[in-house]
Design an enzyme around this catalytic site. Structure first.
Site, PDB file in Angstrom:
ATOM      1  N   GLY A  10       0.829  -1.208   0.000  1.00  0.00           N
ATOM      2  CA  GLY A  10       0.000   0.000   0.000  1.00  0.00           C
ATOM      3  C   GLY A  10       0.861   1.254   0.000  1.00  0.00           C
ATOM      4  O   GLY A  10       2.096   1.177  -0.012  1.00  0.00           O
ATOM      5  N   PHE A  11       0.178   2.375   0.036  1.00  0.00           N
ATOM      6  CA  PHE A  11       0.877   3.673  -0.009  1.00  0.00           C
ATOM      7  C   PHE A  11       1.825   3.836   1.191  1.00  0.00           C
ATOM      8  O   PHE A  11       3.043   3.996   1.020  1.00  0.00           O
ATOM      9  CB  PHE A  11      -0.192   4.775  -0.087  1.00  0.00           C
ATOM     10  CG  PHE A  11       0.234   6.117   0.405  1.00  0.00           C
ATOM     11  CD1 PHE A  11       1.328   6.766  -0.163  1.00  0.00           C
ATOM     12  CD2 PHE A  11      -0.464   6.745   1.430  1.00  0.00           C
ATOM     13  CE1 PHE A  11       1.717   8.022   0.292  1.00  0.00           C
ATOM     14  CE2 PHE A  11      -0.082   7.992   1.878  1.00  0.00           C
ATOM     15  CZ  PHE A  11       1.012   8.638   1.317  1.00  0.00           C
ATOM     16  N   LEU A  76      -0.632  -2.753   8.934  1.00  0.00           N
ATOM     17  CA  LEU A  76      -1.187  -1.626   8.171  1.00  0.00           C
ATOM     18  C   LEU A  76      -2.330  -2.058   7.261  1.00  0.00           C
ATOM     19  O   LEU A  76      -3.022  -1.211   6.701  1.00  0.00           O
ATOM     20  CB  LEU A  76      -0.086  -0.975   7.313  1.00  0.00           C
ATOM     21  CG  LEU A  76       0.762   0.133   7.958  1.00  0.00           C
ATOM     22  CD1 LEU A  76       1.509  -0.346   9.185  1.00  0.00           C
ATOM     23  CD2 LEU A  76       1.748   0.695   6.949  1.00  0.00           C
ATOM     24  N   THR A  95     -12.189  -6.916   6.925  1.00  0.00           N
ATOM     25  CA  THR A  95     -10.739  -6.703   6.936  1.00  0.00           C
ATOM     26  C   THR A  95     -10.293  -6.065   8.240  1.00  0.00           C
ATOM     27  O   THR A  95      -9.320  -6.501   8.855  1.00  0.00           O
ATOM     28  CB  THR A  95     -10.329  -5.782   5.757  1.00  0.00           C
ATOM     29  OG1 THR A  95     -10.871  -6.320   4.563  1.00  0.00           O
ATOM     30  CG2 THR A  95      -8.837  -5.655   5.638  1.00  0.00           C
ATOM     31  N   TYR A 149     -16.379   2.380   9.675  1.00  0.00           N
ATOM     32  CA  TYR A 149     -14.911   2.336   9.589  1.00  0.00           C
ATOM     33  C   TYR A 149     -14.299   2.789  10.917  1.00  0.00           C
ATOM     34  O   TYR A 149     -13.419   2.131  11.473  1.00  0.00           O
ATOM     35  CB  TYR A 149     -14.456   3.241   8.435  1.00  0.00           C
ATOM     36  CG  TYR A 149     -12.978   3.443   8.367  1.00  0.00           C
ATOM     37  CD1 TYR A 149     -12.142   2.426   7.908  1.00  0.00           C
ATOM     38  CD2 TYR A 149     -12.394   4.642   8.760  1.00  0.00           C
ATOM     39  CE1 TYR A 149     -10.771   2.613   7.849  1.00  0.00           C
ATOM     40  CE2 TYR A 149     -11.025   4.838   8.699  1.00  0.00           C
ATOM     41  CZ  TYR A 149     -10.223   3.822   8.249  1.00  0.00           C
ATOM     42  OH  TYR A 149      -8.859   4.010   8.187  1.00  0.00           O
ATOM     43  N   LYS A 153     -12.040   0.444  13.541  1.00  0.00           N
ATOM     44  CA  LYS A 153     -10.682   0.779  13.971  1.00  0.00           C
ATOM     45  C   LYS A 153     -10.621   0.994  15.485  1.00  0.00           C
ATOM     46  O   LYS A 153      -9.609   0.726  16.116  1.00  0.00           O
ATOM     47  CB  LYS A 153     -10.178   2.025  13.235  1.00  0.00           C
ATOM     48  CG  LYS A 153     -10.033   1.857  11.736  1.00  0.00           C
ATOM     49  CD  LYS A 153      -9.035   0.792  11.326  1.00  0.00           C
ATOM     50  CE  LYS A 153      -7.625   1.306  11.223  1.00  0.00           C
ATOM     51  NZ  LYS A 153      -6.674   0.311  10.660  1.00  0.00           N
TER      52      LYS A 153
END
Ligand code: UDP
Length: 319
Positions: A10-11, A76, A95, A149, A153
């Site tokens: 990923g980024f 991450l 996820t 989301y 988290k």
């Protein structure tokens, strides 16, 4: 040291991989390429100390083997991007909840130290400047998909702290505030790559809502430096840290700055949130971290200001 990065294509993960390889570590990456890209790893391709496994973190046997062989884990892998989250609520929750549960359970099996990448999103609909780690969270209704989301988290943070308290698993949690830089794509909604790409193409720069909402942008290299130093600092274990830049800017100001720095003829257009994300979308009005805690513990200071960050993104898209 051997290090596992989940979401390493990923980024942020790919910048972290480069940083760890440069400091002499051997890096194992697991990424299912949902939002990660092989091209993000072109800088480390061919490095014998970098190993990529294209697989989901929900694959227990693959994860078991990887976690067993490393010393540290940077977790991450997650659903990213407001657009992505709005379009894929099931994958987002799967996820972020099951993935982190798997990582923590396996890390605990072999007692491997874990960094959990959390997010400023968990503060929710605050209107305050200066969000500190112990602030309350202000969540919207469960009918507003965006908050799924934030809640997923938040659960990750609770679980990580529970493993620390109850099982003595060394964990460190970083709440990342709008991390930006080269390789971030605008495809999943992120504002800066979208603005820069539109400006360079002479297309309208689309500001959602009034544009008076604020964010604080941090360069990815500053973020990577902070999280690796937090992992090296024993006093960070079992604790949560904001990682960000405490310079707050409105989205209108950001759009104007991007237009000016690119010399673009693009119009700045305002679009209602409903048109961008569907009915009932809720945004956060402000989001600016208090970084006193991370500053005091590891001496963290953001090194790149907004203009330098924007210029880096412009150079990336031009190249
Ligand atoms: N935004 C915008 N135009 C875009 C993309 C985003 O005006 O093309 C706004 C978005 O509504 C939000 C801010 O920019 O207020 C930051 O959005 P982003 O998705 O980058 O991050 P987040 O909302 O998670 O902070």
């Amino acid at each position: 040291m051997k290090v596992l990065i989940t979401g390493g294509a990923g980024f942020i993960g790919s910048h972290l991989a480069e940083h760890l390889l440069a400091q002499g570590d051997e890096v194992f990456i697991i990424d299912n390429l949902w939002t990660g890209r092989l091209s993000n790893l072109s800088g480390v391709q061919g490095d014998k100390r970098c190993h990529l496994v294209v697989e989901t973190i929900l694959n227990e046997s693959v994860m078991n083997e990887l976690v067993f062989k490393v010393d540290h884990i940077y977790h991450l892998a997650a659903a990213v991007g407001v657009r992505n989250i709005m379009d894929h609520p099931v994958e987002t929750l799967d996820t972020n909840v099951k993935g982190t549960e798997t990582v923590l359970r396996l890390a605990n099996r072999f007692k491997k130290k874990v960094f959990i990448a959390s997010t400023s999103e968990i503060y929710g609909k605050h209107v305050e400047h200066d969000l500190a780690e112990d602030n309350n969270r202000v969540m919207g209704s469960v009918k507003k998909r965006r908050w799924a989301y934030a809640c997923s988290k938040t659960l990750d943070e609770f679980l990580a702290l529970a493993y620390f308290d109850e099982k003595k698993l060394p964990v460190v949690i970083g709440r990342l505030f709008n991390t930006v830089g080269p390789r971030q794509t605008g495809q999943y909604g992120m504002v800066l790559p979208n603005f820069v790409q539109s400006a360079l193409l002479g297309k309208p720069i689309t500001v959602y809502g009034t544009g008076e909402q604020t964010r604080s942008f941090t360069d990815v290299k500053d973020v990577v430096g902070a999280i690796t130093r937090l992992m090296a600092e024993p006093r960070a274990e079992g604790d949560v840290f904001n990682v960000g830049n405490d310079h707050e800017v409105s989205i209108n100001e950001l759009a104007a700055r991007v237009k000016e720095m690119t010399g673009s003829p693009s119009e700045i257009e305002h679009i209602p949130y409903e048109k961008a994300y569907g009915p009932g979308f809720e945004d956060m009005e402000r989001r600016c971290p208090n970084i006193g805690k991370v500053r005091d513990l590891i001496g963290f200071e953001p090194t790149r200001d907004l203009d330098a960050i924007i210029q880096g993104v412009i150079d990336y898209f031009k190249a």
